[in-house]
Write a protein that holds these residues in place. Structure first.
Motif, PDB file in Angstrom:
ATOM      1  N   ALA A 102      60.275  13.534  34.724  1.00  0.00           N
ATOM      2  CA  ALA A 102      59.183  14.351  34.023  1.00  0.00           C
ATOM      3  C   ALA A 102      59.263  14.252  32.565  1.00  0.00           C
ATOM      4  O   ALA A 102      58.246  14.255  31.683  1.00  0.00           O
ATOM      5  N   SER A 103      60.616  14.149  31.944  1.00  0.00           N
ATOM      6  CA  SER A 103      60.728  13.787  30.563  1.00  0.00           C
ATOM      7  C   SER A 103      60.200  12.556  29.998  1.00  0.00           C
ATOM      8  O   SER A 103      59.426  12.596  28.987  1.00  0.00           O
ATOM      9  N   LEU A 104      60.202  11.582  30.833  1.00  0.00           N
ATOM     10  CA  LEU A 104      59.722  10.229  30.622  1.00  0.00           C
ATOM     11  C   LEU A 104      58.087  10.213  30.566  1.00  0.00           C
ATOM     12  O   LEU A 104      57.513   9.409  29.717  1.00  0.00           O
ATOM     13  N   MET A 105      57.847  10.990  31.827  1.00  0.00           N
ATOM     14  CA  MET A 105      56.116  11.051  31.610  1.00  0.00           C
ATOM     15  C   MET A 105      55.594  11.721  30.381  1.00  0.00           C
ATOM     16  O   MET A 105      54.711  11.256  29.662  1.00  0.00           O
ATOM     17  N   PHE A 106      56.393  12.843  30.045  1.00  0.00           N
ATOM     18  CA  PHE A 106      55.946  13.485  28.748  1.00  0.00           C
ATOM     19  C   PHE A 106      56.044  12.608  27.528  1.00  0.00           C
ATOM     20  O   PHE A 106      55.277  12.701  26.713  1.00  0.00           O
ATOM     21  N   ALA A 107      57.133  11.764  27.558  1.00  0.00           N
ATOM     22  CA  ALA A 107      57.272  11.042  26.388  1.00  0.00           C
ATOM     23  C   ALA A 107      56.245   9.909  26.499  1.00  0.00           C
ATOM     24  O   ALA A 107      55.709   9.353  25.282  1.00  0.00           O
ATOM     25  N   LEU A 108      55.828   9.246  27.613  1.00  0.00           N
ATOM     26  CA  LEU A 108      54.633   8.198  27.624  1.00  0.00           C
ATOM     27  C   LEU A 108      53.541   8.843  27.289  1.00  0.00           C
ATOM     28  O   LEU A 108      52.709   8.253  26.773  1.00  0.00           O
ATOM     29  N   LEU A 109      53.190  10.158  27.563  1.00  0.00           N
ATOM     30  CA  LEU A 109      51.881  10.731  27.210  1.00  0.00           C
ATOM     31  C   LEU A 109      51.972  10.955  25.964  1.00  0.00           C
ATOM     32  O   LEU A 109      51.039  10.725  25.212  1.00  0.00           O
ATOM     33  N   ALA A 110      53.036  11.281  25.180  1.00  0.00           N
ATOM     34  CA  ALA A 110      53.052  11.485  23.413  1.00  0.00           C
ATOM     35  C   ALA A 110      52.912  10.054  23.092  1.00  0.00           C
ATOM     36  O   ALA A 110      51.986  10.172  21.939  1.00  0.00           O
ATOM     37  N   ALA A 111      53.307   8.965  23.608  1.00  0.00           N
ATOM     38  CA  ALA A 111      52.946   7.683  22.915  1.00  0.00           C
ATOM     39  C   ALA A 111      51.872   7.280  23.213  1.00  0.00           C
ATOM     40  O   ALA A 111      51.105   6.817  22.295  1.00  0.00           O
ATOM     41  N   GLU A 112      51.101   7.606  24.209  1.00  0.00           N
ATOM     42  CA  GLU A 112      49.960   7.321  24.408  1.00  0.00           C
ATOM     43  C   GLU A 112      48.958   8.055  23.560  1.00  0.00           C
ATOM     44  O   GLU A 112      47.847   7.384  22.854  1.00  0.00           O
ATOM     45  N   LEU A 113      48.995   9.353  23.235  1.00  0.00           N
ATOM     46  CA  LEU A 113      48.057   9.918  22.290  1.00  0.00           C
ATOM     47  C   LEU A 113      48.404   9.688  20.788  1.00  0.00           C
ATOM     48  O   LEU A 113      47.567   9.361  20.112  1.00  0.00           O
ATOM     49  N   ALA A 114      49.969   9.409  20.587  1.00  0.00           N
ATOM     50  CA  ALA A 114      50.179   8.676  19.049  1.00  0.00           C
ATOM     51  C   ALA A 114      49.269   7.593  18.994  1.00  0.00           C
ATOM     52  O   ALA A 114      48.933   7.105  17.676  1.00  0.00           O
ATOM     53  N   ALA A 115      49.347   6.522  20.150  1.00  0.00           N
ATOM     54  CA  ALA A 115      48.624   5.264  19.869  1.00  0.00           C
ATOM     55  C   ALA A 115      47.243   5.344  19.821  1.00  0.00           C
ATOM     56  O   ALA A 115      46.599   4.698  19.028  1.00  0.00           O
ATOM     57  N   THR A 116      46.490   6.409  20.283  1.00  0.00           N
ATOM     58  CA  THR A 116      45.090   6.592  20.190  1.00  0.00           C
ATOM     59  C   THR A 116      44.818   6.910  18.742  1.00  0.00           C
ATOM     60  O   THR A 116      43.841   6.410  18.298  1.00  0.00           O
ATOM     61  N   PHE A 117      45.637   7.775  18.388  1.00  0.00           N
ATOM     62  CA  PHE A 117      45.198   8.290  16.931  1.00  0.00           C
ATOM     63  C   PHE A 117      45.731   7.409  15.825  1.00  0.00           C
ATOM     64  O   PHE A 117      44.951   7.142  14.770  1.00  0.00           O
ATOM     65  N   ALA A 118      47.103   6.633  15.925  1.00  0.00           N
ATOM     66  CA  ALA A 118      47.599   5.978  15.073  1.00  0.00           C
ATOM     67  C   ALA A 118      47.032   4.560  14.890  1.00  0.00           C
ATOM     68  O   ALA A 118      46.865   3.962  13.978  1.00  0.00           O
ATOM     69  N   PHE A 119      46.721   3.866  15.953  1.00  0.00           N
ATOM     70  CA  PHE A 119      46.399   2.582  16.350  1.00  0.00           C
ATOM     71  C   PHE A 119      45.006   2.693  16.821  1.00  0.00           C
ATOM     72  O   PHE A 119      44.685   2.006  18.094  1.00  0.00           O
ATOM     73  N   PRO A 120      43.860   2.952  16.444  1.00  0.00           N
ATOM     74  CA  PRO A 120      42.536   2.942  17.002  1.00  0.00           C
ATOM     75  C   PRO A 120      41.987   1.387  17.080  1.00  0.00           C
ATOM     76  O   PRO A 120      41.104   1.325  18.033  1.00  0.00           O
ATOM     77  N   GLY A 121      42.379   0.709  16.691  1.00  0.00           N
ATOM     78  CA  GLY A 121      42.109  -0.754  16.679  1.00  0.00           C
ATOM     79  C   GLY A 121      42.397  -1.299  17.831  1.00  0.00           C
ATOM     80  O   GLY A 121      42.026  -2.543  18.326  1.00  0.00           O
ATOM     81  N   TRP A 122      43.655  -0.737  18.686  1.00  0.00           N
ATOM     82  CA  TRP A 122      44.110  -1.471  19.730  1.00  0.00           C
ATOM     83  C   TRP A 122      43.071  -1.483  20.794  1.00  0.00           C
ATOM     84  O   TRP A 122      43.266  -2.232  21.868  1.00  0.00           O
ATOM     85  N   GLY A 123      42.110  -0.552  20.943  1.00  0.00           N
ATOM     86  CA  GLY A 123      41.184  -0.375  21.721  1.00  0.00           C
ATOM     87  C   GLY A 123      41.774   0.104  23.206  1.00  0.00           C
ATOM     88  O   GLY A 123      42.633   0.822  23.126  1.00  0.00           O
ATOM     89  N   ARG A 124      41.172  -0.367  24.443  1.00  0.00           N
ATOM     90  CA  ARG A 124      41.557   0.421  25.877  1.00  0.00           C
ATOM     91  C   ARG A 124      42.838  -0.620  26.190  1.00  0.00           C
ATOM     92  O   ARG A 124      43.533  -0.262  26.940  1.00  0.00           O
TER      93      ARG A 124
END
Length: 97
Positions: free
Chosen positions: A12-34
């Motif tokens: 569960a902690s790994l899933m939360f860390a991946l969720l945080a990474a996904e949100l950070a990548a969405t806002f920090a690197f918008p050029g990555w796209g999908r």
């Protein structure tokens, strides 16, 4: 019993860390796209399958049903997104008396 709880908390902690990474990548690197976000999402699916569902300990029939569920999920999500991708707004003329 405690080993199972520790493993579940770790997953569960790994899933939360991946969720945080996904949100950070969405806002920090918008050029990555999908593409970049899809990699993180696929990792989350793998963690859920092997961490929570424990697929590596199951037989071939369970693997077959899990693959069929993923296939149907992809089909249903694909068909659901087609509605938004193909919708067109046509201008209409409103008759005023």
């Amino acid at each position: 019993m405690t080993a199972v709880i520790v493993r579940l908390v770790a997953v569960a902690s790994l899933m939360f860390a991946l969720l945080a990474a996904e949100l950070a990548a969405t806002f920090a690197f918008p050029g990555w796209g999908r593409g970049g976000i899809a990699i993180v999402a696929a990792t989350m699916v793998a963690v859920a399958a092997f961490g929570f569902m424990e697929l590596r300990q199951e037989g071939a029939s369970v693997w077959l049903f899990a693959a069929a569920a993923v296939l149907w999920l992809v089909i249903l999500l694909g068909l659901g997104s087609l509605d938004l991708l193909t919708r067109t707004l046509y201008p209409t003329v409103i008759a005023v008396p």
